[in-house]
Scaffold this motif. Structure first.
Motif, PDB file in Angstrom:
ATOM      1  N   ALA A 314      80.830  58.414  56.778  1.00  0.00           N
ATOM      2  CA  ALA A 314      80.895  59.811  57.227  1.00  0.00           C
ATOM      3  C   ALA A 314      81.664  59.918  58.533  1.00  0.00           C
ATOM      4  O   ALA A 314      81.601  59.033  59.388  1.00  0.00           O
ATOM      5  N   ASP A 318      81.872  65.798  60.049  1.00  0.00           N
ATOM      6  CA  ASP A 318      81.334  66.214  58.755  1.00  0.00           C
ATOM      7  C   ASP A 318      79.806  66.259  58.734  1.00  0.00           C
ATOM      8  O   ASP A 318      79.223  66.826  57.800  1.00  0.00           O
ATOM      9  N   LEU A 319      79.143  65.663  59.713  1.00  0.00           N
ATOM     10  CA  LEU A 319      77.688  65.558  59.654  1.00  0.00           C
ATOM     11  C   LEU A 319      76.980  66.914  59.610  1.00  0.00           C
ATOM     12  O   LEU A 319      75.971  67.047  58.903  1.00  0.00           O
ATOM     13  N   ASP A 322      76.499  67.741  56.050  1.00  0.00           N
ATOM     14  CA  ASP A 322      75.915  66.752  55.159  1.00  0.00           C
ATOM     15  C   ASP A 322      74.820  67.412  54.312  1.00  0.00           C
ATOM     16  O   ASP A 322      73.951  68.097  54.847  1.00  0.00           O
TER      17      ASP A 322
END
Length: 389
Positions: A314, A318-319, A322
């Motif tokens: 990742a 982008d977390l 998620d």
């Protein structure tokens, strides 16, 4: 009810080590009073900000607290601090020992004056040859062996790209303070707790890396070979990377069967965990020669079928999107009248199925008048060189 509701913490620390420790206590329900000098914690000005004094680094380690401004060079401010200490369960600071006497906050006199107080000193070093030296994350990473570990793995002494010492020691400080509070419940007396960065990080690093040094005479040098192997990194695939970790004998047998070379599992270097540990660099290099043949999606599906632990790599950006973090409600937004929506990583743990809520970090001195009046302190006219705010 949150677990620490009703507990009051007086925190004089700054930057990350101490503030992150007290933020953990605040997350668990403690009332944390952040005592700042007139100029405020330096992190108030580190990173992007919507308004002055509320920069990103400050938001990351000071949520759910209150702020009191005291110029502790002034006698009146020192008296005000003692009045607040009389109402507190925990007193914590990250000052070097030689600075405490002039501020009237040495541990002996403070404990004599407030016997139920848990007094936490967040230090660079315990008393000894290094006592009193300034300690910052980079310095402690170097002294504790982290930079050496990077050198062993990559051929270059480097710091980890995260403030590992500050953050690790903050969590050690939080649980040490909680242990002292539990002791107080049994004895009725507070305690002096010393949390040193150097000793804490040496212990942290040597959990696995003391290795053969546990024995007398040593059975090997320091360093756990599996995590020091230069090939211990995400595997490159045909279109990206995958974090894949065959670990058990069964995992490796299945992996080698999948890539069409089942005989590799019988190689004496790879037959069991002891052999694989001794030859881990060769094993990981060999495995990486296979992963580039297929896409990341292929390996994720294959590992799911073979029950081999694996995950995509990742990117930090982008977390927030998620799917698991979204489903568990990890990120939390707080509406602030002046700043609008402010987003935070949430408290990672839950109590009875509920995650403690996140509160806004305080403006500088936001609660000075309120809390000092509660403590019975007479406020002089506002002055940048006295009690301020």
């Amino acid at each position: 009810m949150r677990p620490l509701q009703g507990l009051r913490v007086l925190d004089l620390s700054s930057v990350i080590f101490g503030p992150l420790a007290s933020q953990v206590l605040a997350d668990y329900g403690a009332e944390v009073i952040k005592v700042e000098p007139p100029e405020g914690d330096s992190t108030r000005h580190t990173g992007p900000a919507v308004e002055p004094g509320m920069a990103a680094m400050f938001l990351g380690s000071n949520r759910s607290k209150k702020s009191v401004v005291l110029d502790l060079k002034q006698a009146g401010a020192q008296q005000a601090l003692q009045a607040l200490a009389a109402t507190a369960d925990v007193f914590m600071h990250s000052m070097r020992p030689q600075k405490l006497a002039s501020l009237g906050i040495e541990p002996g006199p403070m404990r004599a004056r407030h016997p139920r107080l848990v007094y936490a000193s967040l230090l660079g070093f315990l008393p000894g040859p290094y006592a009193g030296r300034p300690a910052y994350d980079d310095v402690i990473q170097g002294m504790s062996g982290l930079a050496d570990l990077m050198d062993r793995q990559t051929g270059e002494a480097r710091y980890l790209p995260t403030i590992a010492a500050d953050k690790t020691c903050a969590h050690i400080a939080a649980h040490a303070i909680l242990a002292a509070l539990w002791q107080r419940e049994r004895t009725g007396q507070g305690a002096v707790v010393e949390i040193p960065m150097f000793e804490s990080m040496v212990g942290f690093n040597l959990v696995e890396h003391f290795y053969g040094q546990h024995f007398d005479p040593p059975r090997s040098g320091s360093g756990y070979p599996r995590v020091l192997a230069p090939w211990r990194r995400p595997y490159r695939t045909a279109d990206g990377f995958v974090s894949m970790m065959p670990y058990t004998d069964l995992h490796w047998r299945r992996f080698f069967e999948e890539v069409g070379e089942p005989e590799r599992a019988a190689d004496p270097r790879f037959t069991d965990i002891a052999a694989r540990t001794a030859h881990i660099a060769e094993l990981l290099e060999l495995a990486s020669s296979f992963t580039g043949r297929h896409s990341t999606a292929h390996w994720l599906a294959t590992c799911a079928r073979l029950e081999i632990p694996a995950a995509p790599v990742a990117r930090l950006d982008d977390l927030p999107n998620d799917p698991h973090l979204a489903a568990t409600g990890f990120f939390e937004s707080v509406h602030d009248a002046a700043m609008g929506e402010v987003r935070f990583p949430g408290v990672p743990v839950r109590f009875d199925g509920a995650r403690p809520p996140v509160g806004m970090p305080p403006r500088l001195g936001e609660h000075t008048h309120e809390l000092l009046r509660e403590a019975g302190v007479e406020l002089p006219p506002a002055s940048p060189t006295n009690l301020n705010r």
